[in-house]
Design a protein around this motif. Structure first.
Motif, PDB file in Angstrom:
ATOM      1  N   PHE A  18     -10.343   0.612   5.978  1.00 40.96           N
ATOM      2  CA  PHE A  18      -9.048   0.587   5.295  1.00 40.96           C
ATOM      3  C   PHE A  18      -8.511  -0.839   5.182  1.00 40.96           C
ATOM      4  O   PHE A  18      -8.050  -1.253   4.118  1.00 40.96           O
ATOM      5  CB  PHE A  18      -8.059   1.466   6.056  1.00 40.96           C
ATOM      6  N   VAL A  19      -8.578  -1.589   6.267  1.00 45.23           N
ATOM      7  CA  VAL A  19      -8.067  -2.964   6.267  1.00 45.23           C
ATOM      8  C   VAL A  19      -8.858  -3.833   5.280  1.00 45.23           C
ATOM      9  O   VAL A  19      -8.281  -4.577   4.481  1.00 45.23           O
ATOM     10  CB  VAL A  19      -8.129  -3.563   7.680  1.00 45.23           C
ATOM     11  N   VAL A  20     -10.188  -3.720   5.327  1.00 43.76           N
ATOM     12  CA  VAL A  20     -11.026  -4.531   4.446  1.00 43.76           C
ATOM     13  C   VAL A  20     -10.747  -4.218   2.975  1.00 43.76           C
ATOM     14  O   VAL A  20     -10.700  -5.119   2.129  1.00 43.76           O
ATOM     15  CB  VAL A  20     -12.520  -4.297   4.776  1.00 43.76           C
ATOM     16  N   CYS A  21     -10.533  -2.937   2.662  1.00 42.04           N
ATOM     17  CA  CYS A  21     -10.356  -2.534   1.267  1.00 42.04           C
ATOM     18  C   CYS A  21      -8.959  -2.849   0.727  1.00 42.04           C
ATOM     19  O   CYS A  21      -8.809  -3.135  -0.463  1.00 42.04           O
ATOM     20  CB  CYS A  21     -10.638  -1.037   1.121  1.00 42.04           C
ATOM     21  N   TRP A  22      -7.943  -2.789   1.576  1.00 44.21           N
ATOM     22  CA  TRP A  22      -6.569  -2.959   1.094  1.00 44.21           C
ATOM     23  C   TRP A  22      -6.002  -4.364   1.309  1.00 44.21           C
ATOM     24  O   TRP A  22      -5.069  -4.767   0.605  1.00 44.21           O
ATOM     25  CB  TRP A  22      -5.640  -1.948   1.769  1.00 44.21           C
ATOM     26  N   ALA A  23      -6.530  -5.111   2.262  1.00 45.37           N
ATOM     27  CA  ALA A  23      -5.962  -6.429   2.582  1.00 45.37           C
ATOM     28  C   ALA A  23      -5.947  -7.383   1.385  1.00 45.37           C
ATOM     29  O   ALA A  23      -4.947  -8.075   1.168  1.00 45.37           O
ATOM     30  CB  ALA A  23      -6.705  -7.049   3.761  1.00 45.37           C
ATOM     31  N   PRO A  24      -7.025  -7.483   0.566  1.00 45.02           N
ATOM     32  CA  PRO A  24      -6.977  -8.402  -0.581  1.00 45.02           C
ATOM     33  C   PRO A  24      -5.844  -8.077  -1.549  1.00 45.02           C
ATOM     34  O   PRO A  24      -5.230  -8.993  -2.119  1.00 45.02           O
ATOM     35  CB  PRO A  24      -8.350  -8.212  -1.242  1.00 45.02           C
TER      36      PRO A  24
ATOM     37  N   SER B 126      -1.653   7.254   3.724  1.00 43.83           N
ATOM     38  CA  SER B 126      -2.861   6.865   4.458  1.00 43.83           C
ATOM     39  C   SER B 126      -2.501   6.146   5.745  1.00 43.83           C
ATOM     40  O   SER B 126      -3.087   6.412   6.810  1.00 43.83           O
ATOM     41  CB  SER B 126      -3.742   5.964   3.575  1.00 43.83           C
ATOM     42  N   ILE B 127      -1.524   5.258   5.677  1.00 44.16           N
ATOM     43  CA  ILE B 127      -1.080   4.539   6.870  1.00 44.16           C
ATOM     44  C   ILE B 127      -0.551   5.520   7.917  1.00 44.16           C
ATOM     45  O   ILE B 127      -0.930   5.481   9.091  1.00 44.16           O
ATOM     46  CB  ILE B 127       0.015   3.513   6.509  1.00 44.16           C
ATOM     47  N   PHE B 128       0.334   6.421   7.501  1.00 43.01           N
ATOM     48  CA  PHE B 128       0.906   7.382   8.435  1.00 43.01           C
ATOM     49  C   PHE B 128      -0.161   8.326   8.989  1.00 43.01           C
ATOM     50  O   PHE B 128      -0.096   8.732  10.156  1.00 43.01           O
ATOM     51  CB  PHE B 128       2.021   8.184   7.759  1.00 43.01           C
ATOM     52  N   SER B 129      -1.133   8.690   8.168  1.00 40.90           N
ATOM     53  CA  SER B 129      -2.215   9.557   8.647  1.00 40.90           C
ATOM     54  C   SER B 129      -3.038   8.845   9.703  1.00 40.90           C
ATOM     55  O   SER B 129      -3.426   9.454  10.710  1.00 40.90           O
ATOM     56  CB  SER B 129      -3.106   9.986   7.470  1.00 40.90           C
TER      57      SER B 129
ATOM     58  N   LEU C  32     -11.956  -2.722  -4.971  1.00 49.50           N
ATOM     59  CA  LEU C  32     -12.107  -2.620  -3.523  1.00 49.50           C
ATOM     60  C   LEU C  32     -11.129  -1.601  -2.951  1.00 49.50           C
ATOM     61  O   LEU C  32     -11.476  -0.803  -2.065  1.00 49.50           O
ATOM     62  CB  LEU C  32     -11.871  -3.995  -2.891  1.00 49.50           C
ATOM     63  N   MET C  33      -9.919  -1.600  -3.462  1.00 52.57           N
ATOM     64  CA  MET C  33      -8.899  -0.655  -3.020  1.00 52.57           C
ATOM     65  C   MET C  33      -9.334   0.785  -3.313  1.00 52.57           C
ATOM     66  O   MET C  33      -9.189   1.677  -2.480  1.00 52.57           O
ATOM     67  CB  MET C  33      -7.579  -0.971  -3.718  1.00 52.57           C
TER      68      MET C  33
END
Length: 289
Positions: free
Chosen positions: A217-223, A107-110, A253-254
């Motif tokens: 993406f940031v909101v869902c993965w940051a926690p 996901s990051i690379f995409s 959330l993720m």
């Protein structure tokens, strides 16, 4: 990949019912599969940008499927149908963890690939079709998927090492910094090239869509990554343990990231929305064309 710890604070662990995990996993799986099929079947969507979006949806599909399987295994183990530490169950758990890691890194690379594609679209519009060809997009995707697969296997095999966990967390924050820098640079250039960009239909709309996707993406993965950071920095602090008691909410959330992305695609892209409508309402694709 067990990243939770024994809660020794006064904060009770927050548990999420299995049906919620299962519902999110199944719905997000169906949504992302719909995106992948739509991009494959509609020739108007055969462009590098939509190939990268399709790749992101494919990684989300893997994440939804594997997380749903993992939650199902947990329920079966709690009801005595599976051994929690059996050899076959351990191997299957390693496969699931590898696929989850691959989906995250992918996901990051995409996102990086989509960001670079948008940059070329906006600021090198005349040379875009020479720079970003479908062949080059295919090579980029092949490199992304190969790299993510190898990386995921190595990370799961050596995740017990604190160095690997540090690398995993550092990759997340470095990637965020890179993409944020590219965004800031794009919008700074956009201000100085406002007239030229105004003549490019849909270019800034695509950049805005990417910004929304990345923000979700940031909101869902940051926690979740804050959870990993806390495990390394303050494993015994009671306040940190109170945060760790919310681990299952972080996982929900993720997983929600894979649920929200397709809705953003459909809302922001008229062509994709039209394709969804034809696929869902027509019994045969040819009759709708």
């Amino acid at each position: 990949m067990n990243v939770s710890t024994v809660n020794q604070s006064d904060c009770p662990d927050v548990t999420v019912p299995f049906p919620i995990f299962f519902a999110i996993g199944v719905v997000s799986l169906a949504e992302n599969l719909l995106v992948v099929v739509a991009v494959i079947r509609n020739r108007n969507l055969h462009s590098p940008m939509y190939c990268f979006i399709c790749s992101l949806a494919a990684f989300n599909t893997i994440a939804s499927l594997t997380k749903t399987c993992e939650n199902l295994m947990i329920v079966l183990a709690e009801n005595g149908h599976l051994q929690k530490k059996g050899s076959s169950e351990t191997k299957l758990d390693d496969v699931i963890d590898s696929l989850l890691c691959m989906s995250f890194v992918g996901s990051i690379f995409s996102f990086m690939a989509i960001a670079v594609d948008r940059y070329i679209t906006i600021f090198h519009a005349l040379q875009y079709h020479n720079i970003m060809t479908m062949q080059r997009a295919g090579v980029i995707l092949a490199v992304i998927w190969t790299t993510c697969g190898v990386w995921a296997v190595l990370m799961v095999q050596f995740f017990a090492s604190k160095f690997i966990m540090i690398c995993f967390v550092a990759f997340f924050f470095i990637s965020l910094a890179f993409i944020c820098f590219l965004y800031a640079y794009m919008f700074m250039l956009a201000r100085s090239h406002a007239r030229e960009i105004a003549a490019l239909p849909g270019s800034m709309r695509g950049a805005l869509t990417l910004t929304i996707l990345f923000g979700v993406f940031v909101v869902c993965w940051a926690p979740f990554f804050l959870h990993l950071t806390i495990i390394m920095v303050c494993p015994l602090n009671p306040y940190c343990e109170c945060y760790r008691s919310l681990f299952q909410l972080h996982v929900v959330l993720m997983m929600s990231h894979a649920l929200i992305d397709p809705a953003i695609y459909a809302f922001r892209s008229n062509e994709l929305r039209h394709t969804f409508r034809k696929m869902l309402l027509c019994s045969e694709w040819r009759q709708c064309s």
